[in-house]
Write a protein that holds these residues in place. Structure first.
Motif, PDB file in Angstrom:
ATOM      1  N   ARG A  37       0.813  -1.220   0.000  1.00  0.00           N
ATOM      2  CA  ARG A  37       0.000   0.000   0.000  1.00  0.00           C
ATOM      3  C   ARG A  37       0.846   1.270   0.000  1.00  0.00           C
ATOM      4  NH1 ARG A  37      -5.178  -0.614   3.752  1.00  0.00           N
ATOM      5  NH2 ARG A  37      -6.363  -1.777   2.221  1.00  0.00           N
ATOM      6  N   CYS A  38       1.878   1.335   0.861  1.00  0.00           N
ATOM      7  CA  CYS A  38       2.637   2.582   1.001  1.00  0.00           C
ATOM      8  C   CYS A  38       4.102   2.458   0.572  1.00  0.00           C
ATOM      9  CB  CYS A  38       2.569   3.075   2.445  1.00  0.00           C
ATOM     10  SG  CYS A  38       3.490   2.043   3.617  1.00  0.00           S
ATOM     11  N   SER A  39       4.556   1.249   0.238  1.00  0.00           N
ATOM     12  CA  SER A  39       5.925   0.967  -0.209  1.00  0.00           C
ATOM     13  C   SER A  39       6.968   1.060   0.904  1.00  0.00           C
ATOM     14  CB  SER A  39       6.327   1.884  -1.371  1.00  0.00           C
ATOM     15  OG  SER A  39       5.449   1.698  -2.451  1.00  0.00           O
ATOM     16  N   GLU A  40       6.541   1.110   2.165  1.00  0.00           N
ATOM     17  CA  GLU A  40       7.479   1.076   3.302  1.00  0.00           C
ATOM     18  C   GLU A  40       8.232  -0.248   3.245  1.00  0.00           C
ATOM     19  OE1 GLU A  40       9.312   2.567   6.702  1.00  0.00           O
ATOM     20  OE2 GLU A  40       7.744   3.583   5.570  1.00  0.00           O
ATOM     21  N   ILE A  41       9.532  -0.217   3.543  1.00  0.00           N
ATOM     22  CA  ILE A  41      10.373  -1.409   3.524  1.00  0.00           C
ATOM     23  C   ILE A  41      10.867  -1.675   4.931  1.00  0.00           C
ATOM     24  CG2 ILE A  41      12.539  -2.397   2.657  1.00  0.00           C
ATOM     25  CD1 ILE A  41      12.129  -0.667   0.145  1.00  0.00           C
ATOM     26  N   GLY A  42      10.899  -2.946   5.306  1.00  0.00           N
ATOM     27  CA  GLY A  42      11.386  -3.315   6.628  1.00  0.00           C
ATOM     28  C   GLY A  42      11.726  -4.788   6.692  1.00  0.00           C
ATOM     29  N   VAL A  43      12.058  -5.249   7.890  1.00  0.00           N
ATOM     30  CA  VAL A  43      12.426  -6.646   8.111  1.00  0.00           C
ATOM     31  C   VAL A  43      11.281  -7.320   8.860  1.00  0.00           C
ATOM     32  CG1 VAL A  43      14.095  -8.209   9.180  1.00  0.00           C
ATOM     33  CG2 VAL A  43      14.867  -6.061   8.166  1.00  0.00           C
TER      34      VAL A  43
END
Length: 60
Positions: free
Chosen positions: A17-23
């Motif tokens: 939805r927002c393209s946030e990247i994380g682990v």
């Protein structure tokens, strides 16, 4: 996914939805859980997608 059924893996993921990247922690049943915080992003209902399908790295 490699390892036994009780092992979780970690992987890079993105919110579609927002393209946030994380682990995230990936459980053998496919559940994803963000590492280091309770929410992956600020979306009400994040749709997470793992970048890689071959998860080699075991969590300590």
């Amino acid at each position: 996914m490699r390892g036994t059924d009780d092992e979780s893996k970690r992987a890079a993921a993105t919110c579609k939805r927002c393209s946030e990247i994380g682990v995230v922690k990936v459980w053998p049943d496919g559940r994803l859980r963000p590492l280091g915080r309770s929410n992956f992003c600020d979306c009400d209902s994040p749709t997470l997608e793992v970048f890689e399908s071959d998860l080699d790295h075991e969590l300590p």
